[in-house]
Design an enzyme around this catalytic site. Structure first.
Site, PDB file in Angstrom:
ATOM      1  N   SER A 140       0.866  -1.070  -0.172  1.00 22.24           N
ATOM      2  CA  SER A 140      -0.007   0.020   0.107  1.00 22.24           C
ATOM      3  C   SER A 140       0.910   1.299  -0.056  1.00 22.24           C
ATOM      4  O   SER A 140       1.952   1.307   0.803  1.00 22.24           O
ATOM      5  CB  SER A 140      -0.949   0.162   1.331  1.00 22.24           C
ATOM      6  OG  SER A 140      -1.795   1.047   1.286  1.00 22.24           O
ATOM      7  N   GLU A 141       0.449   2.229  -0.692  1.00 28.64           N
ATOM      8  CA  GLU A 141       1.152   3.339  -0.660  1.00 28.64           C
ATOM      9  C   GLU A 141       1.160   4.311   0.480  1.00 28.64           C
ATOM     10  O   GLU A 141       2.205   5.074   0.911  1.00 28.64           O
ATOM     11  CB  GLU A 141       0.471   4.392  -1.864  1.00 28.64           C
ATOM     12  CG  GLU A 141       0.529   4.027  -3.112  1.00 28.64           C
ATOM     13  CD  GLU A 141      -0.757   3.492  -3.629  1.00 28.64           C
ATOM     14  OE1 GLU A 141      -1.384   3.998  -4.568  1.00 28.64           O
ATOM     15  OE2 GLU A 141      -1.360   2.462  -2.735  1.00 28.64           O
ATOM     16  N   SER A 142       0.365   3.617   1.506  1.00 32.21           N
ATOM     17  CA  SER A 142       0.176   4.246   3.002  1.00 32.21           C
ATOM     18  C   SER A 142       1.733   4.070   3.717  1.00 32.21           C
ATOM     19  O   SER A 142       1.700   4.359   4.639  1.00 32.21           O
ATOM     20  CB  SER A 142      -0.897   4.100   3.456  1.00 32.21           C
ATOM     21  OG  SER A 142      -1.261   2.575   3.371  1.00 32.21           O
TER      22      SER A 142
END
Length: 223
Positions: free
Chosen positions: A51-53
């Site tokens: 995830s980009e998070s």
């Protein structure tokens, strides 16, 4: 008539996409239908969700009542904590994408062209858009799969000869899975690989703006 034919639901689209994820792959899932894909990967296939998070080896979505405000995916959905999760900054997460360390990304789209151009960040008629991480993923992921409904709410085909929405990436889409068909964009045009149960290649062409390349044998949608 084609308009009356039953279309596959979002979960079936996600199930079909899950078949495309190789064991051991690092996989990034976009918002919407792509998020559902993690529910349908076979138990024996170990897939590492990114995830980009700033999470690698994402767990499933958290159950109601057990949400952790500090543990979310890029779509803002709460994740369940699982053994082996790795946490880091968004800077590192994007470095993984830009460095070519994401094997597969599954994204939604507003339009996909016959040659694999992707438009998924802006709806001009609404004047709204959100770039997010899609441009990085379109450029950096080894394989880009689009999972979406075949037509928009107005009945317009999302499979077009050329995109007229702002592009996310050019020639980046490897496979398109919709509620009526599975297709493969190529330099020569988009090839029809599978059709939904009860659909014929001619039915799919009737709801598709782009001219489909139809092989002698087209399989039925398999999950």
């Amino acid at each position: 008539m084609t308009a009356d034919k039953e279309r596959l639901d979002r979960a079936i689209i996600a199930m079909r996409v899950a078949k495309e994820l190789p064991p051991g792959a690092s996989v990034n899932l976009g918002i919407g239908i792509p998020t559902l894909v993690s529910m349908f990967v076979a138990d024996e296939s170990i897939v590492f969700y990114h995830s980009e998070s700033g999470v690698l080896n994402c767990g499933p979505l958290a159950e109601e009542g057990s949400e952790d405000i500090d543990l979310i995916n890029a779509g803002g959905q709460f994740l369940q904590s699982v053994p082996g999760m790795a946490y880091f900054s968004s800077v590192d997460a994007f470095a993984m994408i830009r460095g070519g360390h994401v094997d597969v990304t599954v994204l939604g789209a507003h339009q996909v062209s016959a040659t694999g151009d992707l438009a998924n960040w802006m709806l001009p008629e609404r004047g709204v858009g959100n770039i997010g991480g899609a441009m990085d993923l379109a450029a950096g992921a080894e394989k880009v799969i689009v999972a979406m409904e075949h037509n928009d709410r107005s009945g317009n085909s999302k499979i077009v000869e050329q995109c007229d929405y702002p592009l996310t990436g050019q020639g980046c889409v490897s496979l398109v899975v919709t509620d009526v068909a599975v297709m493969q964009p190529t330099a020569q045009g988009i090839v029809l690989l599978e059709v939904a149960p009860g659909w014929t290649p001619e039915d799919v062409q009737a709801v598709t703006d782009a001219q489909l390349i139809i092989p002698d044998t087209v399989a039925e949608y398999e999950v």
